[in-house]
Design a protein around this motif. Sequence first.
Motif, PDB file in Angstrom:
ATOM      1  N   TRP A  19      -0.871 -10.500   5.901  1.00 45.13           N
ATOM      2  CA  TRP A  19      -0.809 -11.105   4.564  1.00 45.13           C
ATOM      3  C   TRP A  19      -1.887 -12.178   4.412  1.00 45.13           C
ATOM      4  O   TRP A  19      -2.239 -12.868   5.358  1.00 45.13           O
ATOM      5  CB  TRP A  19       0.553 -11.753   4.324  1.00 45.13           C
ATOM      6  CG  TRP A  19       1.678 -10.794   4.085  1.00 45.13           C
ATOM      7  CD1 TRP A  19       2.698 -10.481   4.932  1.00 45.13           C
ATOM      8  CD2 TRP A  19       1.886 -10.015   2.901  1.00 45.13           C
ATOM      9  NE1 TRP A  19       3.530  -9.561   4.361  1.00 45.13           N
ATOM     10  CE2 TRP A  19       3.063  -9.249   3.097  1.00 45.13           C
ATOM     11  CE3 TRP A  19       1.215  -9.878   1.691  1.00 45.13           C
ATOM     12  CZ2 TRP A  19       3.575  -8.382   2.150  1.00 45.13           C
ATOM     13  CZ3 TRP A  19       1.716  -9.016   0.732  1.00 45.13           C
ATOM     14  CH2 TRP A  19       2.879  -8.280   0.964  1.00 45.13           C
TER      15      TRP A  19
ATOM     16  N   GLU B 191       3.146  -9.724  -2.919  1.00 47.53           N
ATOM     17  CA  GLU B 191       4.442 -10.397  -3.015  1.00 47.53           C
ATOM     18  C   GLU B 191       4.301 -11.640  -3.882  1.00 47.53           C
ATOM     19  O   GLU B 191       3.283 -12.338  -3.818  1.00 47.53           O
ATOM     20  CB  GLU B 191       4.954 -10.794  -1.631  1.00 47.53           C
ATOM     21  CG  GLU B 191       5.509  -9.657  -0.808  1.00 47.53           C
ATOM     22  CD  GLU B 191       6.110 -10.129   0.505  1.00 47.53           C
ATOM     23  OE1 GLU B 191       6.722  -9.311   1.205  1.00 47.53           O
ATOM     24  OE2 GLU B 191       5.961 -11.333   0.821  1.00 47.53           O
TER      25      GLU B 191
ATOM     26  N   CYS C 159       3.643   3.625   2.802  1.00 50.14           N
ATOM     27  CA  CYS C 159       3.049   2.286   2.874  1.00 50.14           C
ATOM     28  C   CYS C 159       3.950   1.263   2.187  1.00 50.14           C
ATOM     29  O   CYS C 159       4.573   1.555   1.164  1.00 50.14           O
ATOM     30  CB  CYS C 159       1.668   2.292   2.217  1.00 50.14           C
ATOM     31  SG  CYS C 159       0.424   3.225   3.133  1.00 50.14           S
ATOM     32  N   PRO C 160       4.017   0.044   2.728  1.00 53.51           N
ATOM     33  CA  PRO C 160       4.814  -1.020   2.101  1.00 53.51           C
ATOM     34  C   PRO C 160       4.073  -1.607   0.907  1.00 53.51           C
ATOM     35  O   PRO C 160       2.896  -1.294   0.675  1.00 53.51           O
ATOM     36  CB  PRO C 160       4.947  -2.038   3.240  1.00 53.51           C
ATOM     37  CG  PRO C 160       3.686  -1.859   4.025  1.00 53.51           C
ATOM     38  CD  PRO C 160       3.360  -0.405   3.965  1.00 53.51           C
ATOM     39  N   PRO C 161       4.729  -2.482   0.124  1.00 50.16           N
ATOM     40  CA  PRO C 161       4.046  -3.134  -1.011  1.00 50.16           C
ATOM     41  C   PRO C 161       2.842  -3.940  -0.527  1.00 50.16           C
ATOM     42  O   PRO C 161       2.839  -4.472   0.591  1.00 50.16           O
ATOM     43  CB  PRO C 161       5.128  -4.042  -1.609  1.00 50.16           C
ATOM     44  CG  PRO C 161       6.422  -3.442  -1.149  1.00 50.16           C
ATOM     45  CD  PRO C 161       6.154  -2.855   0.196  1.00 50.16           C
ATOM     46  N   THR C 162       1.836  -4.019  -1.367  1.00 50.95           N
ATOM     47  CA  THR C 162       0.611  -4.747  -0.998  1.00 50.95           C
ATOM     48  C   THR C 162       0.519  -6.122  -1.647  1.00 50.95           C
ATOM     49  O   THR C 162      -0.489  -6.800  -1.482  1.00 50.95           O
ATOM     50  CB  THR C 162      -0.625  -3.916  -1.392  1.00 50.95           C
ATOM     51  OG1 THR C 162      -0.560  -3.602  -2.794  1.00 50.95           O
ATOM     52  CG2 THR C 162      -0.675  -2.620  -0.596  1.00 50.95           C
TER      53      THR C 162
ATOM     54  N   CYS D 140       1.692   4.727   8.139  1.00 51.25           N
ATOM     55  CA  CYS D 140       0.871   3.782   7.367  1.00 51.25           C
ATOM     56  C   CYS D 140       0.696   2.486   8.153  1.00 51.25           C
ATOM     57  O   CYS D 140       1.600   2.031   8.853  1.00 51.25           O
ATOM     58  CB  CYS D 140       1.538   3.493   6.017  1.00 51.25           C
ATOM     59  SG  CYS D 140       0.566   2.380   4.976  1.00 51.25           S
TER      60      CYS D 140
ATOM     61  N   ASN E 130       5.381   7.397   7.791  1.00 50.89           N
ATOM     62  CA  ASN E 130       6.097   6.414   6.988  1.00 50.89           C
ATOM     63  C   ASN E 130       5.241   5.968   5.812  1.00 50.89           C
ATOM     64  O   ASN E 130       4.033   5.764   5.950  1.00 50.89           O
ATOM     65  CB  ASN E 130       6.460   5.201   7.845  1.00 50.89           C
ATOM     66  CG  ASN E 130       7.423   5.565   8.970  1.00 50.89           C
ATOM     67  OD1 ASN E 130       8.178   6.527   8.848  1.00 50.89           O
ATOM     68  ND2 ASN E 130       7.393   4.806  10.058  1.00 50.89           N
TER      69      ASN E 130
END
Length: 276
Positions: A154, A196, A191-194, A149, A189
């Motif tokens: 940010w 915060e 995907c991380p959080p989109t 991913c 892998n």
Amino acid sequence: MKNYEDPPESCLQEASSQCECPHKRRGHGGKSRLHPNVSQGCQGGCATCSDYNGCLSCKPRLFFVLERIGMKQIGVCLSSCPSGYYGTRYPDINKCTKCKADCDTCFNKNFCTKCKSGFYLHLGKCLDSCPEGLEANNHTMECVSIVHCEASEWSPWSPCTKKGKTCGFKRGTETRVREIIQHPSAKGNLCPPTSETRKCTVQRKKCQKGERGKKGRERKRKKLNKEESKDAIPDNKGLEPSRETPEQRENKDKQQQKKRKLQDKPQKSVSVSTVH
């Protein structure tokens, strides 16, 4: 008189006009003699052929291949090799050779271009499982690189807010977001959080008139809509809606006209005599 035997299968596989097989014998003057069943007046691209074995050799630029019909193999001459075979050109013959057992189509005996069902293609080889660092693609039946991913950078942090307001508080929260650029493959892998969120502290300030939060603006909007709806309703208090039919109104008008005529008509005087 010598008896000539039919050409063996090994000679058919070679299919060469120079093949030293029993069906070619040296006669007088050192010239070769063909077997009585071998003909040079062949059709279908054959240079020499047999009624029983088909083509024995091919015309220039054509490929010789053995085709199985039941328990029998016959030679044929083709402009290109069929699926499952690869072609090789030699000085005296061009022939088609079958690909490996796990290979459906191939470029040569060491390089497969498409594997049979249950195998995955990787660098010209057919494998039942992909090497480490690669994963099987069940759509193309190939071993491909693992795709992980990938996310964008940010965004800047949003203004510090609390319950939708940017004033009237000291501690609130702020948020930032990012987008997914590349979704992962099966073994990639995740995907991380989109998004915060973190706590933030600001200098408290009073909310000015009109500087309301989201909820306050919604309450004000609902109040204004309610007042507008109330003003739009006509005040019919004290008025009763007319339920008379057109015929009833017409009869009523006629009666009123008749009554007015009677009122306007002069009255006759009546004399009363008295008898003594």
